[in-house]
Design an enzyme around this catalytic site. Structure first.
Site, PDB file in Angstrom:
ATOM      1  N   GLY A  96     -10.866  -2.588   2.742  1.00 27.75           N
ATOM      2  CA  GLY A  96      -9.846  -2.731   3.781  1.00 27.75           C
ATOM      3  C   GLY A  96      -9.862  -1.570   4.765  1.00 27.75           C
ATOM      4  N   ASP A  97      -8.780  -1.426   5.485  1.00 27.37           N
ATOM      5  CA  ASP A  97      -8.686  -0.384   6.512  1.00 27.37           C
ATOM      6  C   ASP A  97      -8.327   0.992   5.951  1.00 27.37           C
ATOM      7  OD1 ASP A  97      -6.161  -1.700   5.893  1.00 27.37           O
ATOM      8  OD2 ASP A  97      -5.291  -0.272   7.307  1.00 27.37           O
TER       9      ASP A  97
ATOM     10  N   GLY B  44      -5.530  -5.484   6.712  1.00 35.12           N
ATOM     11  CA  GLY B  44      -6.594  -4.523   6.998  1.00 35.12           C
ATOM     12  C   GLY B  44      -7.639  -4.970   8.004  1.00 35.12           C
TER      13      GLY B  44
ATOM     14  N   THR C 111       0.859  -1.196   0.000  1.00 31.26           N
ATOM     15  CA  THR C 111       0.000   0.000   0.000  1.00 31.26           C
ATOM     16  C   THR C 111       0.890   1.240   0.000  1.00 31.26           C
ATOM     17  OG1 THR C 111      -1.867  -0.993   1.173  1.00 31.26           O
ATOM     18  CG2 THR C 111      -1.554   1.299   1.598  1.00 31.26           C
TER      19      THR C 111
ATOM     20  N   THR D 215      -0.363   0.312   6.998  1.00 32.15           N
ATOM     21  CA  THR D 215      -0.274  -0.693   5.940  1.00 32.15           C
ATOM     22  C   THR D 215      -0.147  -2.054   6.588  1.00 32.15           C
ATOM     23  OG1 THR D 215       1.099  -1.613   4.170  1.00 32.15           O
ATOM     24  CG2 THR D 215       2.217  -0.162   5.734  1.00 32.15           C
ATOM     25  N   GLY D 216      -0.867  -3.015   6.042  1.00 35.03           N
ATOM     26  CA  GLY D 216      -0.815  -4.351   6.630  1.00 35.03           C
ATOM     27  C   GLY D 216      -2.140  -5.055   6.462  1.00 35.03           C
TER      28      GLY D 216
ATOM     29  N   ARG E  64     -14.580  -6.262  -1.336  1.00 32.19           N
ATOM     30  CA  ARG E  64     -14.019  -6.231   0.027  1.00 32.19           C
ATOM     31  C   ARG E  64     -13.421  -4.839   0.255  1.00 32.19           C
ATOM     32  NH1 ARG E  64      -8.490  -5.030   1.785  1.00 32.19           N
ATOM     33  NH2 ARG E  64      -8.095  -6.103   3.739  1.00 32.19           N
TER      34      ARG E  64
HETATM   35  N1  ASP Z   1      -4.049  -2.448   4.514  1.00 31.79           N
HETATM   36  C1  ASP Z   1      -4.366  -2.768   3.151  1.00 31.79           C
HETATM   37  C2  ASP Z   1      -5.672  -3.509   3.107  1.00 31.79           C
HETATM   38  O1  ASP Z   1      -5.916  -4.342   3.960  1.00 31.79           O
HETATM   39  C3  ASP Z   1      -3.326  -3.592   2.476  1.00 31.79           C
HETATM   40  C4  ASP Z   1      -1.909  -3.220   2.762  1.00 31.79           C
HETATM   41  O2  ASP Z   1      -1.614  -2.275   3.428  1.00 31.79           O
HETATM   42  O3  ASP Z   1      -1.046  -3.903   2.272  1.00 31.79           O
HETATM   43  O4  ASP Z   1      -6.414  -3.289   2.203  1.00 31.79           O
END
Ligand code: ASP
Length: 340
Positions: free
Chosen positions: A232-233, A256, A202, A253-254, A230
């Protein structure tokens, strides 16, 4: 003799007063020196996604390519802030450079859903008034971060999704692209790989400007192999994106689903606001303690109102960088790289 005594007393009182005034002044100066210690005129921090990258599994070419791209993004925001521009402009423009770069999982380089489509999420927040805007599940807006900003400034809403967000972006005169624009062979192949195992990535940016305003923004293609529609966060205010002038600006980032349930970005701000933790303490606690215990992998970048920067992550790597008005600057990927 009596007159001399009165004179002397008056002199003494005046002298003491003068001294204490000077002392008071000194304390005030000292106090502001402590509170403002290291206060930066401006600061910017960016991420290009957290993930499993290590020195061992990253080729020198990929390493170089990411560092160069992060530097381009950082320089764009840095220039805006140094010239006296707003944190919001810095965040939007920095993220746009990463959205246009196929290397990152945002805009042009967005990952694929399980069905082989690209659905993008983005959010932006203004720490000066808690205004925020976001778009989710958009398939044809070239720069979702700009659409998010328009939702914030030109609509009565905070979040628009799917076809409604596209319609709004069109009305706003933003650049619309055919969904095939987001097709990149690398990410399509990544989908084929990811159909075997999950992967994420991200982009995000947080900034403090010369007027003391904070802003945060995040843009993403989401998680490879996600179900269609879907969310995400990243586009959820308080989960992947948050800014408040009285505390900090955060972009995550991570994974979500964890960032949403642990309201990661707002949790960091709340720990500062209610418990008086520093930016570093609050962000470390959330990312390297609470999230780890929960099983949520990822990281955040954040900046506080004094221009302190923090970039904790619990994955093996996170593409990241920062620059501050006192001349400090750096681009990092792996865990063993520390800010000096
Ligand atoms: N946080 C993002 C999501 O879950 C993905 C990411 O940060 O890699 O959509």
């Amino acid at each position: 003799m009596k007159r001399k005594l009165i004179f002397f007393t008056v002199f003494l009182i005046l002298g003491i007063n003068l001294l204490s005034f000077r002392n008071e002044k000194k304390t005030t100066d000292n106090q502001s020196a402590t509170t403002l210690a290291g206060k930066k005129e401006w600061a910017i921090v960016i991420h290009g996604g957290a993930g499993g990258m290590t020195r061992e599994n990253t080729t020198p070419e990929i390493d170089k390519e990411y560092r160069a791209s992060l530097l381009v993004a950082l320089s764009a925001g840095k220039k805006i802030l140094a010239d006296g521009g707003s944190a919001l402009d810095a965040v939007e423009q920095t993220i746009r450079t990463m959205e246009d770069n196929p290397l990152f999982n945002a805009g042009k380089g967005a990952v694929f859903t399980h069905e082989g489509k690209n659905e993008l999420d983005a959010a932006i927040m203004d720490g000066s008034n808690l205004a925020a805007g976001s778009v989710a599940c958009v398939t044809d807006i070239k720069n979702p971060i700009t659409a998010a900003r328009r939702v914030m400034t030109n609509s009565p809403h905070v979040m628009l999704s799917g076809a409604g967000a596209s319609q709004f972006a069109k009305e706003q005169g933003l650049e619309i692209v055919p969904p095939s624009y987001f097709y990149t062979e690398k990410q399509f192949n990544a989908l084929q790989e990811m159909l075997k195992k999950e992967k994420n990535g991200t982009v995000g940016c947080c900034a403090l400007d010369k007027n003391g305003n904070l802003a945060a923004g995040t843009s993403t293609g989401g998680m490879t192999n996600k179900r269609y529609n879907r969310i995400g966060d990243s586009p959820i205010i308080g989960a992947g994106t948050y800014a408040n002038n009285s505390t900090c600006a955060v972009s995550g980032t991570g994974h979500g689903e964890y960032f949403i349930r642990w309201t990661v970005a707002h949790d960091i701000s709340a720990l500062m606001e209610y418990k008086g933790l520093t930016l570093r303490e609050a962000s470390e606690l959330v990312v390297n303690d609470k999230l780890v215990k929960a099983g949520g992998s990822g990281g955040v970048i954040c900046v506080d109102k004094a221009g302190n920067v923090s970039m904790p992550f619990n994955s093996s790597g996170m593409f990241r960088g920062f620059a501050t008005s006192d001349g400090k600057e750096g681009i990092f990927i792996y865990k063993d790289e520390v800010v000096r």
